[in-house]
Design a protein around this motif. Structure first.
Motif, mmCIF file in Angstrom:
data_model
loop_
_atom_site.group_PDB
_atom_site.id
_atom_site.type_symbol
_atom_site.label_atom_id
_atom_site.label_comp_id
_atom_site.label_asym_id
_atom_site.label_seq_id
_atom_site.Cartn_x
_atom_site.Cartn_y
_atom_site.Cartn_z
ATOM 1 N N PHE A 46 0.890 -1.120 -0.064
ATOM 2 C CA PHE A 46 0.047 0.105 0.059
ATOM 3 C C PHE A 46 0.965 1.129 -0.207
ATOM 4 O O PHE A 46 0.777 2.204 -0.706
ATOM 5 N N ALA A 47 2.021 1.119 0.783
ATOM 6 C CA ALA A 47 2.945 2.415 0.964
ATOM 7 C C ALA A 47 3.407 2.556 -0.641
ATOM 8 O O ALA A 47 3.800 3.648 -0.892
ATOM 9 N N LEU A 48 3.669 1.457 -1.532
ATOM 10 C CA LEU A 48 4.304 1.535 -2.412
ATOM 11 C C LEU A 48 3.304 2.338 -3.609
ATOM 12 O O LEU A 48 3.753 3.226 -4.315
ATOM 13 N N ILE A 49 2.155 1.985 -3.571
ATOM 14 C CA ILE A 49 1.088 2.567 -4.292
ATOM 15 C C ILE A 49 0.975 3.977 -4.186
ATOM 16 O O ILE A 49 0.780 5.011 -5.001
ATOM 17 N N VAL A 50 1.083 4.377 -2.716
ATOM 18 C CA VAL A 50 0.901 5.785 -2.285
ATOM 19 C C VAL A 50 1.920 6.629 -2.818
ATOM 20 O O VAL A 50 1.840 7.642 -3.166
ATOM 21 N N ARG A 51 3.121 6.027 -2.650
ATOM 22 C CA ARG A 51 4.427 6.736 -3.255
ATOM 23 C C ARG A 51 4.282 6.784 -4.863
ATOM 24 O O ARG A 51 4.889 8.053 -5.575
ATOM 25 N N ILE A 52 3.860 5.970 -5.446
ATOM 26 C CA ILE A 52 3.639 5.940 -6.993
ATOM 27 C C ILE A 52 2.588 6.895 -7.250
ATOM 28 O O ILE A 52 2.812 8.004 -8.136
ATOM 29 N N THR A 58 -9.530 6.461 -5.367
ATOM 30 C CA THR A 58 -9.185 7.003 -4.170
ATOM 31 C C THR A 58 -8.176 6.001 -3.363
ATOM 32 O O THR A 58 -8.284 4.663 -3.829
ATOM 33 N N LEU A 59 -7.410 6.316 -2.497
ATOM 34 C CA LEU A 59 -6.448 5.613 -1.939
ATOM 35 C C LEU A 59 -7.100 4.498 -1.162
ATOM 36 O O LEU A 59 -6.834 3.162 -1.041
ATOM 37 N N TRP A 60 -8.196 4.717 -0.279
ATOM 38 C CA TRP A 60 -8.787 3.831 0.589
ATOM 39 C C TRP A 60 -9.843 2.996 0.222
ATOM 40 O O TRP A 60 -10.614 2.068 0.733
ATOM 41 N N GLY A 61 -10.416 3.686 -1.031
ATOM 42 C CA GLY A 61 -11.712 2.994 -1.533
ATOM 43 C C GLY A 61 -11.609 1.323 -1.772
ATOM 44 O O GLY A 61 -12.498 0.635 -1.432
#
Length: 320
Positions: free
Chosen positions: A163-169, A248-251
């Motif tokens: 998840f952190a990798l996706i947020v960073r991307i 959305t990130l949390w969706g």
């Protein structure tokens, strides 16, 4: 705000196995990571793939085969599954990226179904019986993963890292280019960006993270079946993403929790409602998971066009 939400969710995740069956929680985490990987492609790049089941199930088969039949360590099996999904993602993406819209979607579906039939016929997959008895083994040869609590915290760490990798991307310059491609591809081309290269990279990254989810899921549950490589799994992850909130990130996380909980706990909920209301019809509701899921999807489309998280974010922005 996002950091506060992250801390709250992480805190709940750390204490969750004390109250909820750890294997169920691990299944939810794996599907949440799978949905987040799919959302990276459709929510931020605007590419609808109907072939993501190939990455989830393909990585699961490779990991299961290496762990069970070759006696490979846990970490080697996971890395091999991710590598397989990455390579397949590059091949599928290279062929599909040349087309747009429904043609892109149909190519990904066709290629994924080809892989489905390969796994159906391959001798090491077990055919319709699937791979059974996949061992968890030991992490780095030291930590015994047969204990559900130990395995849960490892899976939580893997999913948080994914998840952190996706947020960073998403928040990187590359992520901003992906958003530009989704909003107006001709303008992105006019600015000098190699759009096909950017979309292919997004496709490969999404495939790799989906493979991580599939490899972890196979290790957790101890088996891998054709269900994970069938086109219906690709449809299920679309449903998770739309219900939770596209882009959305949390969706996707919320959507995965809702759908997986429905599939696994709907029968128990129906029994509880039947006992409370004395209406026997509710006892059979567990046999109608697809109907209930479809009803929720219709409600979300009509009342929550942006998904659960999308609607919540929109209302918070209006108040602010």
């Amino acid at each position: 705000m996002n950091r506060i939400v992250l801390l709250i969710v992480l805190g709940l995740a750390l204490v969750a196995p004390m109250a909820i069956y750890p294997v169920f929680l691990m299944k939810v985490l794996c599907f949440a990571l799978f949905a987040c990987a799919f959302n990276l492609l459709i929510g931020y790049t605007g590419l609808l793939s109907f072939g993501h089941a190939a990455f989830l199930g393909g990585a699961g088969y490779i990991t299961g085969y290496l762990l069970r039949d070759k006696g490979m360590p846990f970490e080697v099996g996971i890395l091999a599954g991710v590598l397989f999904a990455t390579v397949i993602g590059y091949i599928m993406g290279s062929l599909a990226i040349r087309r747009q819209g429904i043609y892109f979607t149909m190519i990904t579906l066709a290629l994924a179904q080809m892989l489905y039939f390969i796994f159906l016929q391959a001798p090491f997959t077990g055919g319709e019986d699937g791979l059974q008895g996949i061992p968890r083994g030991h992490l780095f040869g030291l930590i015994d993963l047969h204990n559900d609590i130990t395995m849960y915290y490892l899976v939580l760490a893997i999913c948080v890292a994914g998840f952190a990798l996706i947020v960073r991307i998403v928040h990187s310059p590359f992520g901003q280019v992906l958003k530009a491609i989704k909003e107006n591809e001709p303008r992105a081309i006019s600015l000098g960006y190699d759009v096909e290269k950017q979309k292919l990279l997004a496709f490969v990254l999404s495939a790799a993270i989906a493979g991580l989810a599939g490899a972890t899921k196979a290790s957790v549950l101890g088996f891998e079946t054709l269900t994970d490589v069938h086109w219906s799994m690709s449809g299920l992850v679309v449903l998770m993403t739309l219900v939770g909130g596209l882009g959305t990130l949390w969706g996707p996380v919320v959507g995965a929790v809702v759908i997986v909980t429905l599939e696994n706990r709907l029968g128990e909920t129906g029994t509880w409602i039947a006992n409370a209301t004395q209406i026997e019809w509710f006892r059979s509701i567990g046999e109608s998971v697809t109907i209930v899921t479809g009803f929720i999807f219709i409600v979300c489309v009509l009342a929550f066009r942006k998904g659960i998280v999308g609607v919540i974010q929109e209302r918070l922005q209006r108040r602010a």
